[in-house]
Design a protein around this motif. Structure first.
Motif, PDB file in Angstrom:
ATOM      1  N   UNK A 134     -16.721  -5.099  26.487  1.00 18.24           N
ATOM      2  CA  UNK A 134     -16.867  -4.761  25.182  1.00 18.24           C
ATOM      3  C   UNK A 134     -16.763  -5.680  24.153  1.00 18.24           C
ATOM      4  N   UNK A 135     -15.542  -6.392  24.110  1.00 18.26           N
ATOM      5  CA  UNK A 135     -15.236  -7.730  23.194  1.00 18.26           C
ATOM      6  C   UNK A 135     -16.409  -8.817  23.412  1.00 18.26           C
ATOM      7  N   UNK A 136     -16.613  -9.056  24.323  1.00 15.11           N
ATOM      8  CA  UNK A 136     -17.801 -10.070  24.511  1.00 15.11           C
ATOM      9  C   UNK A 136     -19.113  -9.596  23.868  1.00 15.11           C
ATOM     10  N   UNK A 137     -19.254  -8.398  23.811  1.00 18.44           N
ATOM     11  CA  UNK A 137     -20.440  -7.776  22.964  1.00 18.44           C
ATOM     12  C   UNK A 137     -20.151  -7.552  21.620  1.00 18.44           C
ATOM     13  N   UNK A 138     -18.949  -7.896  21.021  1.00 15.51           N
ATOM     14  CA  UNK A 138     -18.644  -7.866  19.571  1.00 15.51           C
ATOM     15  C   UNK A 138     -18.234  -6.296  19.193  1.00 15.51           C
ATOM     16  N   UNK A 139     -17.890  -5.537  20.461  1.00 17.63           N
ATOM     17  CA  UNK A 139     -17.295  -3.913  20.369  1.00 17.63           C
ATOM     18  C   UNK A 139     -15.929  -4.051  20.547  1.00 17.63           C
ATOM     19  N   UNK A 140     -15.045  -3.451  19.161  1.00 20.09           N
ATOM     20  CA  UNK A 140     -13.892  -3.405  19.209  1.00 20.09           C
ATOM     21  C   UNK A 140     -13.438  -2.026  20.224  1.00 20.09           C
ATOM     22  N   UNK A 141     -12.110  -2.046  21.021  1.00 19.90           N
ATOM     23  CA  UNK A 141     -11.760  -1.168  21.928  1.00 19.90           C
ATOM     24  C   UNK A 141     -10.371  -0.680  21.621  1.00 19.90           C
ATOM     25  N   UNK A 142      -9.978   0.594  21.737  1.00 18.87           N
ATOM     26  CA  UNK A 142      -8.601   0.867  21.587  1.00 18.87           C
ATOM     27  C   UNK A 142      -8.343   1.974  22.741  1.00 18.87           C
ATOM     28  N   UNK A 143      -7.405   2.020  23.396  1.00 21.16           N
ATOM     29  CA  UNK A 143      -7.084   2.942  24.606  1.00 21.16           C
ATOM     30  C   UNK A 143      -6.188   4.024  23.811  1.00 21.16           C
ATOM     31  N   UNK A 144      -6.904   5.416  24.296  1.00 23.50           N
ATOM     32  CA  UNK A 144      -6.161   6.679  23.697  1.00 23.50           C
ATOM     33  C   UNK A 144      -5.416   7.453  24.849  1.00 23.50           C
ATOM     34  N   UNK A 145      -4.258   7.452  24.936  1.00 23.37           N
ATOM     35  CA  UNK A 145      -3.313   8.035  26.068  1.00 23.37           C
ATOM     36  C   UNK A 145      -3.592   9.618  25.634  1.00 23.37           C
TER      37      UNK A 145
END
Length: 271
Positions: A134-145
Motif C-alpha cells: 500500500x505504501x508503495x502505491x501512496x496509500x497510508x495504513x494503520x492496524x486496528x486491534x
C-alpha cells in the motif's frame, strides 16, 4: 488545526443482512449526525464495491470524505493466501481514487487464542506485507486491534508484541478506545505510550461491567483523550462507532445521539 470526526459503519454492520447494501442510507445518517467522514468495512460498500468513482461522486454530493476503508482478513498463514493477496491488492487499487484515505487493517478474530505466538508472528508478516505494498502505491495504513475472545492482539502483552512488530515505515497504529478498555488496559496510558505510531483513532464507550454503551455514558475519558491528541498535534481522524444493544436495534438513532455528544462535548476540545 481541527480534528475531524466521522463514523465507522460497524454500528450498522451488526445488523448486516439489513444494512449490507444500504451505504447510501448510512451516508445520509452520518451527514445528519454532523460527521465529516465515514469509514466502511469493505463488506459494507454494497453497490460501490467495484465502482470507486460512483462512491466519490456520492460522497461529494453529501459533503463527506472517505476517511478510511477497513480491510478485515484472516491472515492465519506465514504469508498471504492467493485470495487474501488478491483482495488486498484490489482494495489498494480502489483507494488510489481517494488520496489520503487511510487503509485500516483488521484481523478477523479466531474462535480461541491457541498457538498464540505463531499466529501473532504470521499476522504481523501479513500485515506488514500488505502495508508495504500500500505504501508503495501512496496509500497510508494503520492496524486496528480488536477485543473478541479469539483476538490474538487483545491484552497488554499482545499490544507490546503488535506495536513492536509493526513495520513503522509502512504501517501505523489505529487505537480503538473500547477495545483497549475491553482488554483490561488503561486507555489513556496506551494512547500516550504509542502516540508516535497513531495515524487514525476509533472511539467507542464501555460500561464498568464490560458492556458497550453510548459515547459519553461509559467509563472511558474521551474528553481527556481528545485534549491529549489535540495537544500533541494529531492530524488524523477520530471515527465513532457503537456496539451496544441499542445500536443493534436502531443504529441510526444511536449515531444521531453520538453526533450530538461529539458536537457539544468533544469537537470543541479538538480545535
Amino acid at each position: 488545526m481541527t480534528i475531524p470526526f466521522g463514523f465507522q459503519t460497524y454500528t450498522w454492520q451488526m445488523s448486516y443482512e439489513k444494512y449490507r447494501d444500504q451505504l447510501d442510507h448510512i451516508l445520509t445518517t452520518v451527514t445528519e449526525a454532523g460527521g465529516a467522514g465515514i469509514e466502511p468495512e469493505v463488506c459494507m460498500l454494497g453497490r460501490y464495491t467495484d465502482t470507486p468513482l460512483a462512491l466519490l461522486d456520492e460522497l461529494d454530493r453529501k459533503g463527506l470524505r472517505l476517511s478510511a476503508l477497513c480491510l478485515a482478513l484472516e491472515w492465519r498463514h506465514g504469508e498471504e493466501t492467493e485470495e487474501e493477496r488478491a483482495e488486498a491488492d484490489r482494495i489498494i487499487r480502489y483507494l488510489k481514487y481517494f488520496p489520503g484515505t487511510i487503509l485500516t487493517l483488521v484481523q478477523l478474530p479466531g474462535k480461541d487464542r491457541s498457538d498464540l505466538v505463531n499466529r501473532q508472528s504470521n499476522a504481523l508478516s501479513n500485515i506488514n506485507a500488505v502495508a508495504q505494498r500500500a505504501f508503495d502505491q501512496g496509500i497510508p495504513c494503520a492496524y486496528h486491534p480488536n477485543s473478541p475472545s479469539g483476538s490474538i492482539f487483545r491484552v497488554e502483552e499482545d499490544y507490546s508484541v503488535l506495536l513492536n512488530g509493526l513495520d513503522g515505515r509502512y504501517c501505523g497504529y489505529a487505537p480503538d478506545t473500547g477495545h483497549i478498555a475491553k482488554g483490561g488496559m488503561d486507555v489513556e496510558a496506551i494512547i500516550k505510550t504509542y502516540r508516535s505510531m497513531i495515524k487514525h483513532v476509533h472511539f467507542k464507550d464501555m460500561n464498568a461491567d464490560g458492556s458497550w454503551t453510548a459515547l459519553g455514558q461509559g467509563i472511558i475519558d474521551h474528553k481527556g483523550i481528545v485534549r491529549f491528541l489535540n495537544g500533541t498535534g494529531y492530524d488524523g481522524w477520530i471515527m465513532v462507532e457503537e456496539e451496544s444493544k441499542g445500536a443493534e436495534s436502531d443504529p441510526d438513532q444511536v449515531t444521531l445521539q453520538n453526533g450530538i455528544y461529539i458536537r457539544e462535548a468533544l469537537a470543541p476540545l479538538g480545535r
